[in-house]
Enzyme design. Sequence first.
Site, PDB file in Angstrom:
ATOM      1  N   THR A  72       0.823  -1.217   0.000  1.00  0.00           N
ATOM      2  CA  THR A  72       0.000   0.000   0.000  1.00  0.00           C
ATOM      3  C   THR A  72       0.853   1.261   0.000  1.00  0.00           C
ATOM      4  O   THR A  72       0.328   2.354  -0.185  1.00  0.00           O
ATOM      5  CB  THR A  72      -0.940   0.042   1.225  1.00  0.00           C
ATOM      6  OG1 THR A  72      -0.148  -0.135   2.412  1.00  0.00           O
ATOM      7  CG2 THR A  72      -1.987  -1.046   1.151  1.00  0.00           C
ATOM      8  N   ASP A 127       9.686  -7.970   2.424  1.00  0.00           N
ATOM      9  CA  ASP A 127       8.440  -8.302   3.131  1.00  0.00           C
ATOM     10  C   ASP A 127       8.781  -8.668   4.572  1.00  0.00           C
ATOM     11  O   ASP A 127       9.633  -9.532   4.803  1.00  0.00           O
ATOM     12  CB  ASP A 127       7.770  -9.480   2.408  1.00  0.00           C
ATOM     13  CG  ASP A 127       6.320  -9.645   2.825  1.00  0.00           C
ATOM     14  OD1 ASP A 127       6.061  -9.710   4.049  1.00  0.00           O
ATOM     15  OD2 ASP A 127       5.457  -9.695   1.932  1.00  0.00           O
ATOM     16  N   LEU A 130       5.900  -0.423  11.475  1.00  0.00           N
ATOM     17  CA  LEU A 130       4.652   0.132  10.938  1.00  0.00           C
ATOM     18  C   LEU A 130       4.076  -0.739   9.831  1.00  0.00           C
ATOM     19  O   LEU A 130       2.972  -0.467   9.343  1.00  0.00           O
ATOM     20  CB  LEU A 130       4.879   1.535  10.348  1.00  0.00           C
ATOM     21  CG  LEU A 130       5.759   2.530  11.078  1.00  0.00           C
ATOM     22  CD1 LEU A 130       5.780   3.855  10.335  1.00  0.00           C
ATOM     23  CD2 LEU A 130       5.238   2.751  12.467  1.00  0.00           C
ATOM     24  N   LYS A 162      -0.621 -12.502   8.934  1.00  0.00           N
ATOM     25  CA  LYS A 162       0.798 -12.895   8.886  1.00  0.00           C
ATOM     26  C   LYS A 162       1.699 -11.676   9.023  1.00  0.00           C
ATOM     27  O   LYS A 162       2.717 -11.710   9.710  1.00  0.00           O
ATOM     28  CB  LYS A 162       1.112 -13.583   7.554  1.00  0.00           C
ATOM     29  CG  LYS A 162       0.711 -15.024   7.484  1.00  0.00           C
ATOM     30  CD  LYS A 162       1.271 -15.581   6.172  1.00  0.00           C
ATOM     31  CE  LYS A 162       0.858 -17.000   5.935  1.00  0.00           C
ATOM     32  NZ  LYS A 162       1.206 -17.440   4.573  1.00  0.00           N
ATOM     33  N   THR A 163       1.343 -10.600   8.324  1.00  0.00           N
ATOM     34  CA  THR A 163       2.173  -9.391   8.377  1.00  0.00           C
ATOM     35  C   THR A 163       2.270  -8.871   9.802  1.00  0.00           C
ATOM     36  O   THR A 163       3.364  -8.564  10.291  1.00  0.00           O
ATOM     37  CB  THR A 163       1.585  -8.306   7.443  1.00  0.00           C
ATOM     38  OG1 THR A 163       1.692  -8.773   6.092  1.00  0.00           O
ATOM     39  CG2 THR A 163       2.321  -6.984   7.585  1.00  0.00           C
ATOM     40  N   TYR A 212      -7.150  -7.867  10.945  1.00  0.00           N
ATOM     41  CA  TYR A 212      -6.407  -6.673  11.371  1.00  0.00           C
ATOM     42  C   TYR A 212      -6.445  -6.540  12.897  1.00  0.00           C
ATOM     43  O   TYR A 212      -5.412  -6.419  13.546  1.00  0.00           O
ATOM     44  CB  TYR A 212      -7.036  -5.446  10.705  1.00  0.00           C
ATOM     45  CG  TYR A 212      -6.327  -4.137  10.967  1.00  0.00           C
ATOM     46  CD1 TYR A 212      -5.118  -3.840  10.344  1.00  0.00           C
ATOM     47  CD2 TYR A 212      -6.888  -3.184  11.817  1.00  0.00           C
ATOM     48  CE1 TYR A 212      -4.480  -2.625  10.567  1.00  0.00           C
ATOM     49  CE2 TYR A 212      -6.257  -1.969  12.043  1.00  0.00           C
ATOM     50  CZ  TYR A 212      -5.055  -1.688  11.409  1.00  0.00           C
ATOM     51  OH  TYR A 212      -4.429  -0.480  11.626  1.00  0.00           O
ATOM     52  N   LYS A 247      -3.242  -7.272  15.220  1.00  0.00           N
ATOM     53  CA  LYS A 247      -2.623  -6.199  16.008  1.00  0.00           C
ATOM     54  C   LYS A 247      -2.650  -6.528  17.499  1.00  0.00           C
ATOM     55  O   LYS A 247      -1.741  -6.172  18.241  1.00  0.00           O
ATOM     56  CB  LYS A 247      -3.355  -4.882  15.749  1.00  0.00           C
ATOM     57  CG  LYS A 247      -3.111  -4.299  14.362  1.00  0.00           C
ATOM     58  CD  LYS A 247      -1.744  -3.630  14.281  1.00  0.00           C
ATOM     59  CE  LYS A 247      -1.562  -2.893  12.967  1.00  0.00           C
ATOM     60  NZ  LYS A 247      -0.263  -2.229  12.866  1.00  0.00           N
ATOM     61  N   THR A 279      -5.852   8.644  11.912  1.00  0.00           N
ATOM     62  CA  THR A 279      -4.943   9.736  11.568  1.00  0.00           C
ATOM     63  C   THR A 279      -4.970   9.963  10.055  1.00  0.00           C
ATOM     64  O   THR A 279      -5.075   9.005   9.283  1.00  0.00           O
ATOM     65  CB  THR A 279      -3.521   9.396  12.055  1.00  0.00           C
ATOM     66  OG1 THR A 279      -3.576   9.209  13.469  1.00  0.00           O
ATOM     67  CG2 THR A 279      -2.539  10.513  11.731  1.00  0.00           C
TER      68      THR A 279
HETATM   69  P1  NAD Z   1      -0.191   2.577   4.877  1.00  0.00           P
HETATM   70  O1  NAD Z   1      -0.979   1.490   4.268  1.00  0.00           O
HETATM   71  O2  NAD Z   1      -0.014   3.847   4.127  1.00  0.00           O
HETATM   72  O3  NAD Z   1       1.253   2.073   5.312  1.00  0.00           O
HETATM   73  C1  NAD Z   1       1.571   0.727   5.571  1.00  0.00           C
HETATM   74  C2  NAD Z   1       2.905   0.418   4.933  1.00  0.00           C
HETATM   75  O4  NAD Z   1       3.272  -0.949   5.243  1.00  0.00           O
HETATM   76  C3  NAD Z   1       2.863   0.524   3.409  1.00  0.00           C
HETATM   77  O5  NAD Z   1       3.990   1.228   2.939  1.00  0.00           O
HETATM   78  C4  NAD Z   1       2.893  -0.939   2.953  1.00  0.00           C
HETATM   79  O6  NAD Z   1       3.432  -1.097   1.660  1.00  0.00           O
HETATM   80  C5  NAD Z   1       3.714  -1.577   4.040  1.00  0.00           C
HETATM   81  N1  NAD Z   1       3.495  -3.035   4.184  1.00  0.00           N
HETATM   82  C6  NAD Z   1       2.306  -3.679   4.269  1.00  0.00           C
HETATM   83  N2  NAD Z   1       2.510  -5.001   4.394  1.00  0.00           N
HETATM   84  C7  NAD Z   1       3.863  -5.200   4.401  1.00  0.00           C
HETATM   85  C8  NAD Z   1       4.702  -6.336   4.504  1.00  0.00           C
HETATM   86  N3  NAD Z   1       4.186  -7.567   4.626  1.00  0.00           N
HETATM   87  N4  NAD Z   1       6.048  -6.160   4.468  1.00  0.00           N
HETATM   88  C9  NAD Z   1       6.582  -4.916   4.320  1.00  0.00           C
HETATM   89  N5  NAD Z   1       5.840  -3.804   4.220  1.00  0.00           N
HETATM   90  C10 NAD Z   1       4.489  -3.934   4.265  1.00  0.00           C
HETATM   91  O7  NAD Z   1      -0.891   2.879   6.304  1.00  0.00           O
HETATM   92  P2  NAD Z   1      -0.529   3.928   7.437  1.00  0.00           P
HETATM   93  O8  NAD Z   1      -1.769   4.680   7.738  1.00  0.00           O
HETATM   94  O9  NAD Z   1       0.710   4.655   7.111  1.00  0.00           O
HETATM   95  O10 NAD Z   1      -0.285   2.945   8.680  1.00  0.00           O
HETATM   96  C11 NAD Z   1       1.018   2.663   9.175  1.00  0.00           C
HETATM   97  C12 NAD Z   1       0.876   1.819  10.433  1.00  0.00           C
HETATM   98  O11 NAD Z   1       0.121   2.530  11.425  1.00  0.00           O
HETATM   99  C13 NAD Z   1       0.148   0.488  10.202  1.00  0.00           C
HETATM  100  O12 NAD Z   1       0.763  -0.514  10.978  1.00  0.00           O
HETATM  101  C14 NAD Z   1      -1.251   0.755  10.724  1.00  0.00           C
HETATM  102  O13 NAD Z   1      -1.878  -0.405  11.183  1.00  0.00           O
HETATM  103  C15 NAD Z   1      -0.962   1.732  11.854  1.00  0.00           C
HETATM  104  N6  NAD Z   1      -2.148   2.561  12.148  1.00  0.00           N
HETATM  105  C16 NAD Z   1      -2.495   3.599  11.333  1.00  0.00           C
HETATM  106  C17 NAD Z   1      -3.622   4.349  11.637  1.00  0.00           C
HETATM  107  C18 NAD Z   1      -4.042   5.530  10.809  1.00  0.00           C
HETATM  108  O14 NAD Z   1      -5.079   6.128  11.121  1.00  0.00           O
HETATM  109  N7  NAD Z   1      -3.322   5.972   9.812  1.00  0.00           N
HETATM  110  C19 NAD Z   1      -4.425   4.019  12.747  1.00  0.00           C
HETATM  111  C20 NAD Z   1      -4.049   2.934  13.518  1.00  0.00           C
HETATM  112  C21 NAD Z   1      -2.898   2.215  13.227  1.00  0.00           C
END
Ligand code: NAD
Length: 309
Positions: free
Chosen positions: A35, A56, A71, A89-90, A143, A147, A173
């Site tokens: 993503t 990954d 993250l 898994k992630t 999810y 988490k 956020t």
């Molecule tokens: P996002 O989707 O923009 O970022 C997630 C990133 O993780 C992406 O760059 C994606 O390519 C990478 N990714 C996904 N699976 C992967 C894997 N298996 N190996 C390597 N990279 C992988 O989302 P975000 O909003 O930037 O969220 C970042 C983190 O913060 C996440 O863990 C999310 O759960 C957490 N979070 C975000 C929010 C929010 O409101 N933005 C709220 C709660 C938690």
Amino acid sequence: MRILVTGGAGFLGSHLCDRLIADDHDVTVIDNLFTGRKQNIAHLLQHPRFEFVRHDVIDPFKFEVDQIYNLACPASPPHYQFNPIKTTKTSVMGAINCLGLAKRVRARVFQASTSEVYGDPAVHPQPESYWGNVNPIGKRSCYDEGKRCAETLFFDYHRENGVDIRVVRIFNTYGPRMHEADGRVVSNFIVQALRGQDITIYGDGSQTRSFCYVDDLIEGWLRLMAQTETVGPVNLGNPGEFTMLQLAELTLKLVGGKSKIVYKPLPADDPKQRRPDITLAQKVLGGWTPKVPLEEGLARTIAYFKPRV
Ligand code: NAD
Ligand code: UDP
């Protein structure tokens, strides 16, 4: 310091990298670009203290670092439900791999947890002491439970192996660099309004969320990592609470245009209300408090999307 950021090419990760590079750290990002996008970090790729590795987090990795921010995980419901087994898994394997590395190199390790650990909360607002109300077998479970399991792993590595952890529970956020096709509500409404398309409210629009501007969140992360009093979990978010109908109306007011509001079915297990109790964060993070009101943060985010959609 040398700092590893998993998921650093995503929305939040790219903002974190900007702050870390500005603070003179060496930053390595690992990301599988599921993503995330290279364009989020394009301005950093030539920087001598920045490194990007396509990898990954399910597969092990080794880096000599002082800190790790974990993250990596798709965050928007359509994206994390696209391949739910992969999402679990992630979260779980990614946590194990980060914690194993942190144990080995004695790094401080940060987990981006989520308000989703509270599920559809029966306690409002949500303090860290609330254990949540989560469906273990629904569409959001990959999810939410992924988490939750990651948090369990963080605290077990901390208790059993003395790993130096920090855990934040992030509430919704938003900001620049969200993907225009991300599917989360703020980017959906802004992109729809800018394109003159219908604004899609799921359900009757009475469900609430509390929206935090990205800069306020990242400031809280850095403060949590810089202190030694609290490992967490710590809620971070903006306690201002809005219905989705209010958010749609505010977005329309700021964007202008002719979009009209339409109502679509509410997805299963969609939480009815969400607001962080941030008492703990305000106490332990040196006076941290979110500063950017929703209207101002939305205006900044609209300005980002305008030339792009
Ligand atoms: P996002 O989707 O923009 O970022 C997630 C990133 O993780 C992406 O760059 C994606 O390519 C990478 N990714 C996904 N699976 C992967 C894997 N298996 N190996 C390597 N990279 C992988 O989302 P975000 O909003 O930037 O969220 C970042 C983190 O913060 C996440 O863990 C999310 O759960 C957490 N979070 C975000 C929010 C929010 O409101 N933005 C709220 C709660 C938690
Ligand atoms: N939502 C909506 N229209 C959209 C996208 C989302 O009404 O186009 C609703 C969604 O049903 C939820 C809220 O907005 O009630 C927040 O959704 P989001 O996916 O941003 O985050 P989460 O549900 O994970 O908090």
